[in-house]
Motif scaffolding. Structure first.
Motif, PDB file in Angstrom:
ATOM      1  N   LEU A   1      48.621  10.292  27.138  1.00  0.00           N
ATOM      2  CA  LEU A   1      49.095  10.672  26.237  1.00  0.00           C
ATOM      3  C   LEU A   1      48.555  10.895  24.333  1.00  0.00           C
ATOM      4  CD1 LEU A   1      52.651  12.791  27.677  1.00  0.00           C
ATOM      5  CD2 LEU A   1      50.212  13.593  27.033  1.00  0.00           C
ATOM      6  N   ALA A   2      49.646   9.320  24.482  1.00  0.00           N
ATOM      7  CA  ALA A   2      49.239   8.924  23.337  1.00  0.00           C
ATOM      8  C   ALA A   2      47.311   8.657  22.932  1.00  0.00           C
ATOM      9  CB  ALA A   2      50.058   7.146  23.257  1.00  0.00           C
ATOM     10  N   ASN A   3      46.962   8.720  24.271  1.00  0.00           N
ATOM     11  CA  ASN A   3      45.207   8.937  23.798  1.00  0.00           C
ATOM     12  C   ASN A   3      44.503  10.148  23.531  1.00  0.00           C
ATOM     13  OD1 ASN A   3      44.421   6.474  26.893  1.00  0.00           O
ATOM     14  ND2 ASN A   3      43.953   6.314  24.532  1.00  0.00           N
ATOM     15  N   PHE A   4      45.462  11.344  24.313  1.00  0.00           N
ATOM     16  CA  PHE A   4      45.129  12.430  23.335  1.00  0.00           C
ATOM     17  C   PHE A   4      45.539  12.216  21.716  1.00  0.00           C
ATOM     18  CE2 PHE A   4      46.963  16.595  22.597  1.00  0.00           C
ATOM     19  CZ  PHE A   4      45.185  17.144  22.532  1.00  0.00           C
ATOM     20  N   VAL A   5      46.708  11.676  22.128  1.00  0.00           N
ATOM     21  CA  VAL A   5      46.919  11.979  19.879  1.00  0.00           C
ATOM     22  C   VAL A   5      46.433  11.073  19.469  1.00  0.00           C
ATOM     23  CG1 VAL A   5      48.528  11.416  18.720  1.00  0.00           C
ATOM     24  CG2 VAL A   5      49.824  11.643  20.962  1.00  0.00           C
ATOM     25  N   ASN A   6      45.557   9.834  19.965  1.00  0.00           N
ATOM     26  CA  ASN A   6      44.496   9.240  19.212  1.00  0.00           C
ATOM     27  C   ASN A   6      43.433   9.870  18.976  1.00  0.00           C
ATOM     28  OD1 ASN A   6      46.330   7.185  18.909  1.00  0.00           O
ATOM     29  ND2 ASN A   6      45.490   6.346  19.928  1.00  0.00           N
ATOM     30  N   ALA A   7      42.895  11.017  19.900  1.00  0.00           N
ATOM     31  CA  ALA A   7      41.726  11.390  20.007  1.00  0.00           C
ATOM     32  C   ALA A   7      41.016  10.718  20.552  1.00  0.00           C
ATOM     33  CB  ALA A   7      40.910  12.048  18.480  1.00  0.00           C
ATOM     34  N   GLU A   8      40.891   9.692  21.217  1.00  0.00           N
ATOM     35  CA  GLU A   8      40.645   8.519  21.654  1.00  0.00           C
ATOM     36  C   GLU A   8      39.652   9.154  23.186  1.00  0.00           C
ATOM     37  OE1 GLU A   8      42.128   4.802  21.388  1.00  0.00           O
ATOM     38  OE2 GLU A   8      43.723   5.255  22.566  1.00  0.00           O
ATOM     39  N   LEU A   9      38.588   8.407  24.061  1.00  0.00           N
ATOM     40  CA  LEU A   9      38.778   8.922  25.975  1.00  0.00           C
ATOM     41  C   LEU A   9      38.201   9.697  26.311  1.00  0.00           C
ATOM     42  CD1 LEU A   9      41.016   5.376  27.206  1.00  0.00           C
ATOM     43  CD2 LEU A   9      38.532   5.958  26.453  1.00  0.00           C
ATOM     44  N   TYR A  10      38.083  11.120  25.057  1.00  0.00           N
ATOM     45  CA  TYR A  10      37.436  12.815  25.108  1.00  0.00           C
ATOM     46  C   TYR A  10      36.974  13.056  26.667  1.00  0.00           C
ATOM     47  CZ  TYR A  10      34.792  11.223  21.231  1.00  0.00           C
ATOM     48  OH  TYR A  10      34.412  11.604  20.130  1.00  0.00           O
ATOM     49  N   GLY A  11      36.180  13.977  27.181  1.00  0.00           N
ATOM     50  CA  GLY A  11      35.522  14.696  27.843  1.00  0.00           C
ATOM     51  C   GLY A  11      34.830  14.634  27.413  1.00  0.00           C
ATOM     52  N   ARG A  12      33.521  15.252  28.832  1.00  0.00           N
ATOM     53  CA  ARG A  12      32.372  15.913  28.420  1.00  0.00           C
ATOM     54  C   ARG A  12      32.214  16.719  27.491  1.00  0.00           C
ATOM     55  NH1 ARG A  12      29.223  12.827  32.602  1.00  0.00           N
ATOM     56  NH2 ARG A  12      30.826  11.258  33.854  1.00  0.00           N
ATOM     57  N   HIS A  13      31.420  17.790  27.118  1.00  0.00           N
ATOM     58  CA  HIS A  13      31.452  19.337  26.397  1.00  0.00           C
ATOM     59  C   HIS A  13      31.564  20.150  27.967  1.00  0.00           C
ATOM     60  CE1 HIS A  13      29.768  22.992  24.802  1.00  0.00           C
ATOM     61  NE2 HIS A  13      29.288  22.784  25.378  1.00  0.00           N
ATOM     62  N   THR A  14      32.119  21.152  27.267  1.00  0.00           N
ATOM     63  CA  THR A  14      32.942  22.262  28.575  1.00  0.00           C
ATOM     64  C   THR A  14      32.420  23.572  27.414  1.00  0.00           C
ATOM     65  OG1 THR A  14      34.226  23.089  29.899  1.00  0.00           O
ATOM     66  CG2 THR A  14      35.099  21.670  27.771  1.00  0.00           C
ATOM     67  N   ASP A  15      31.652  24.680  27.973  1.00  0.00           N
ATOM     68  CA  ASP A  15      32.303  25.961  27.676  1.00  0.00           C
ATOM     69  C   ASP A  15      33.504  26.715  28.525  1.00  0.00           C
ATOM     70  OD1 ASP A  15      29.700  25.915  26.372  1.00  0.00           O
ATOM     71  OD2 ASP A  15      28.779  26.237  28.201  1.00  0.00           O
ATOM     72  N   ALA A  16      33.893  26.025  28.935  1.00  0.00           N
ATOM     73  CA  ALA A  16      35.539  26.099  29.848  1.00  0.00           C
ATOM     74  C   ALA A  16      36.629  26.689  28.386  1.00  0.00           C
ATOM     75  CB  ALA A  16      35.644  25.208  30.832  1.00  0.00           C
TER      76      ALA A  16
END
Length: 318
Positions: free
Chosen positions: A171-186
Motif C-alpha cells: 500500500l505504501a508503494n502505491f502511495v509512493n507511485a512506484e512499482l506500478y503496472g503495465r499499460h491498460t485500457d481497463a
C-alpha cells in the motif's frame, strides 16, 4: 502526424482513474534550525513499522495459546521479543543486499564501481522482497539453533504474520507511485505520475515543493501495487489464519510456512503479468520476469514443507 503529447493522450482511456494527490510523507518537519534539513516521516517507513508491530502482536496472541501448537508453545514471550529484533535485522540486511545481488551486480555494476558505498545507501531506495525472505530465513535458522527451539514452528509463526507487513508496504508503494503496472485500457487503469530516474519506476515527487511532477506523457496503468497487497499480503493472512484458528494447522510444523511460500509465489507470479518490469533488467526471456524467476525457490521450498508436514502426524496435547 501526432506530436508526442497528442500520442500520449490517445493512451488514456476515458474511464482512467487519477492517482490520488497524497504526499509520500505523513509528516514533514523542518529541522533547519538544527542544521538537519527537513525530516520526512514516510508512509513507506510506517508500513514497515506498523507491519512489525502488528506481527509481534499477532505472534504474541498465538504463543499465549499452547493448544494451537498441540500443547506447548515453541516460544516464550522473552524469546519472541528477541527473535523480532533479529527478524528486523534480517529484513533490512537481506532486503538491501538481496537488491544489490539480484539487481545491481548484474545490471548496475557501473554504479557500484563508481561508488561502492552505494551498496549501503538504503535511504536512496532499493529493497528486494526475496532478499528479505532470505535474510529472515537465515535469522530464524541461527536463532533456532542457538535457543534450541523448533525451526519449523517459528517458521509457521513468521509465515502467518509476515503477510501483514507485506500488505502494508505494498500500500505504501502505491502511495509512493512506484512499482506500478503495465499499460491498460481497463476501467481500473490509473494514471500515475512517472519519473525519469533510472530504476524500478521511482516516484516523481518533488520534496521541495510538495507536489507530484506529471510529465504529460503518462498512460493509464494497472495499479499493480494494490493487486500485490491483496494477493501477497491480505489473502495469505486470511487463509493462514483460518487454517490456524479453525483447523489447527500449527499442529503440523512447517505447514503454514510452506503455504506462505506457495501463496506468495503464486500471487507474485500472477501480478508480474500486470506489473511493469524494471527498466534496467535485460537478457531474460519474454515469458519470465525477475520476480517470477526469484519465486521459483519459494515454490520448491513451499512444496517440500507442505509435503513434509502433511506426511507427519499432527502434534497432540499430552
Amino acid at each position: 502526424m501526432l506530436d508526442m503529447m497528442s500520442f500520449a493522450a490517445t493512451l488514456l482511456p476515458a474511464a482512467a482513474l487519477t492517482f490520488p494527490d497524497v504526499s509520500p510523507a505523513l509528516v514533514s518537519i523542518d529541522l533547519g534550525f538544527l542544521g538537519l534539513g527537513t525530516f520526512h516521516l514516510r508512509w513507506y517507513a510506517l508500513g514497515y513499522m506498523a507491519g512489525i508491530a502488528l506481527a509481534w502482536w499477532y505472534a504474541s496472541a498465538m504463543i499465549r495459546r499452547p493448544r494451537l501448537f498441540g500443547g506447548t508453545s515453541p516460544l516464550t514471550k522473552d524469546q519472541l521479543d528477541d527473535i523480532m529484533f533479529w527478524i528486523i535485522v534480517g529484513i533490512i540486511l537481506g532486503g538491501r543486499f538481496g537488491y544489490v545481488l539480484f539487481y545491481m551486480v548484474p545490471y548496475q555494476f557501473d554504479v557500484i564501481a563508481a561508488n561502492p558505498l552505494t551498496i549501503f545507501k538504503i535511504w536512496d531506495g532499493g529493497m528486494a522482497f526475496h532478499g528479505g525472505i532470505l535474510g529472515v530465513t537465515i535469522a530464524l535458522i541461527l536463532f533456532a539453533r542457538r535457543r534450541k527451539v523448533s525451526l519449523l514452528s517459528i517458521g509457521d509463526i513468521a509465515g502467518v504474520v509476515a503477510p501483514i507487513g507485506i500488505g502494508l508496504v505494498r500500500l505504501a508503494n502505491f502511495v509512493n507511485a512506484e512499482l506500478y503496472g503495465r499499460h491498460t485500457d481497463a476501467p481500473i487503469g490509473m494514471v500515475f505520475p512517472e519519473g525519469y530516474v533510472r530504476g524500478s519506476t521511482p516516484p516523481a515527487y518533488n520534496w521541495d515543493t510538495g507536489e507530484w511532477a506529471y510529465t504529460g506523457f503518462e498512460t493509464a496503468r494497472h495499479p499493480s501495487q494494490l493487486y500485490e497487497s491483496v494477493l501477497e499480503g491480505w489473502l495469505p493472512l486470511i487463509v493462514g489464519s483460518i487454517l490456524i484458528w479453525r483447523f489447527g494447522a500449527l499442529k503440523r510444523p512447517g505447514l503454514i510456512a510452506g503455504l506462505f511460500l506457495l501463496t506468495y509465489a503464486t500471487g507474485r507470479t500472477i501480478v508480474e503479468n500486470f506489473r511493469l518490469p524494471d527498466s534496467f533488467v535485460e537478457g531474460l526471456p519474454d515469458w519470465i520476469t525477475m520476480g517470477q524467476l526469484l519465486s521459483i525457490p519459494m515454490w520448491i521450498g513451499g512444496i517440500w514443507l507442505v509435503w513434509n508436514a502433511l506426511k507427519s502426524k499432527p502434534a497432540t496435547s499430552s
